[in-house]
Write a protein that holds these residues in place. Sequence first.
Motif, PDB file in Angstrom:
ATOM      1  N   LYS A 191       0.806  -1.224   0.000  1.00 55.32           N
ATOM      2  CA  LYS A 191       0.000   0.000   0.000  1.00 55.32           C
ATOM      3  C   LYS A 191       0.843   1.280   0.000  1.00 55.32           C
ATOM      4  O   LYS A 191       0.408   2.294  -0.529  1.00 55.32           O
TER       5      LYS A 191
ATOM      6  N   LYS B 114       1.548   6.752  -1.508  1.00 60.73           N
ATOM      7  CA  LYS B 114       0.692   5.601  -1.752  1.00 60.73           C
ATOM      8  C   LYS B 114       1.282   4.801  -2.905  1.00 60.73           C
ATOM      9  O   LYS B 114       1.660   5.359  -3.928  1.00 60.73           O
TER      10      LYS B 114
ATOM     11  N   CYS C  78       2.694  -8.675  -3.767  1.00 59.59           N
ATOM     12  CA  CYS C  78       1.381  -8.018  -3.791  1.00 59.59           C
ATOM     13  C   CYS C  78       0.524  -8.542  -4.930  1.00 59.59           C
ATOM     14  O   CYS C  78      -0.553  -8.009  -5.199  1.00 59.59           O
TER      15      CYS C  78
END
Length: 502
Positions: free
Chosen positions: A384, A425, A453
């Motif tokens: 994230k 981000k 991820c």
Amino acid sequence: MIRPKLSLRRPLAVLGAALIGLTGAVAVAAPASAHHTTITATADCDRLTGERVITWKVENSERDKAVTLKKVTPTPATPVTVPVEGAEAVALEGYVIAKGGVVKAVQRVPGDTATAKLVVHGKWKKNGQEATNEGSINLAADRSCTPAPKCIDASKAKYSHTFDGPKGTATVKLDGDLPLCGEGKQWFTLVSYFAPRPQFATPQYVYGTPDSDWIGGTQTEIDLKVEIPDCHTQVDLIWGDAEQVIDPLVEGGKRYDNKKLGSPGAPGNRSSGPQGWYNGGDKSCTTPATTFTSACDGSVAVSLSNDGKISKYPVEFEVKGENGFSKKVSVAAGKADNSIVVPAADAGKIEVLVDGKVIENGTYSWQRPEDCPLPVVTTEADCKNFTLTVTNPEGGLPVKATFTYGDKTETRTVAAGGSEKVTFKASKAETALVALPDLDLEMEAVYTPEQDCGGGGGGGDEPGLPVTGAAAGGIAAGAIALLIAGAVLFVIARRRRVTFTA
């Protein structure tokens, strides 16, 4: 008528007496008016012996008879001789003067003789006639004749000199043709000084070695030469040896005064020539110099020195920086001063001045030392977020850091001994750029999340599928290694980008 008887006895007696008287007069006067010599004289002074040299000129009055000078009587009674070319002189007594001739004879008498006389008795062969004549000369009208000196006493000698102060050269010569008497000597010395100004000022210090030499005996001329400092100077040509040199010349101290050759008074006025002193030079007799040392914190240490070959006087330095910074310090000859530090805020431009002028190599601006530790960049990443941190070591300057990831940029100022962190981000962008413009550095960091991820590349709306099986074990091991590497300082390169991968 008785006529008287005349007698001739009385008239004849009177006539006879008259004839006898006339005959006597002729006999007495004849030698003076007929046969004689004419004697005249001139005189000179022989300075080598101090004698009067009389030249007697004797003329024969008779043009048809030679005369022999039977007797010559001079007063004073010194020889009277006739010079003969190519032979020895002959005596005047016994000399034969030709008919109507002239002879010149020489007599030497003492220099203080007042009068001189020459008596000559001559005899003419025909009829055996003789005559005595004399001549004289007055010598008192002329000053006495004394011997010329063979040398001159050192206390009375006179000299002449040349002098070139800017070149440091001089000559001294004994005047006249006579040397100094005996062992007499006269010393002269040429000396140069450091001086505080190009005009006479004190204190003055002797430069190099004075040059001394003497005149005496057969040495009647000397040359002198000294070195001249490359700065303000005084050069003096003085009467006397090196012991007469004054070092230093100070306020209220001794002076050479009339010892300088060419002075109006003694002894300097015993030598004729230009004034034997000079003041000049176009540079100060100091060696102001400076060096600068930059510190990692932005300050600059200024070192001031005055220790060169010609440094003989203190130097008043002024150090100026930005924002009105100014400090003054006096540095003695042969010394240095390291007490001035210009703070970082004022070290953008520094000037060192002496007498209101910037000295050679006296301008400086702070420069980052090569051994200063550089800021450290570290990263942290997950699916994230992507976090970048800049840590600035202690002892340095604050640095500006610009963080760019994707289309986003953040700017921070990192204090010395502190750190700044920026979190972005996570996106599909694989690298971030950290720029340190104050240091002219850029660093590129690679986004490497700590876990898989899913999908390809970075984080986003569609994470990739998890990796399983044997490959998963390898990936897991690689992930651990990348986690460790992510916490380590990325390699930094000046003006180039370095890509970090994990």
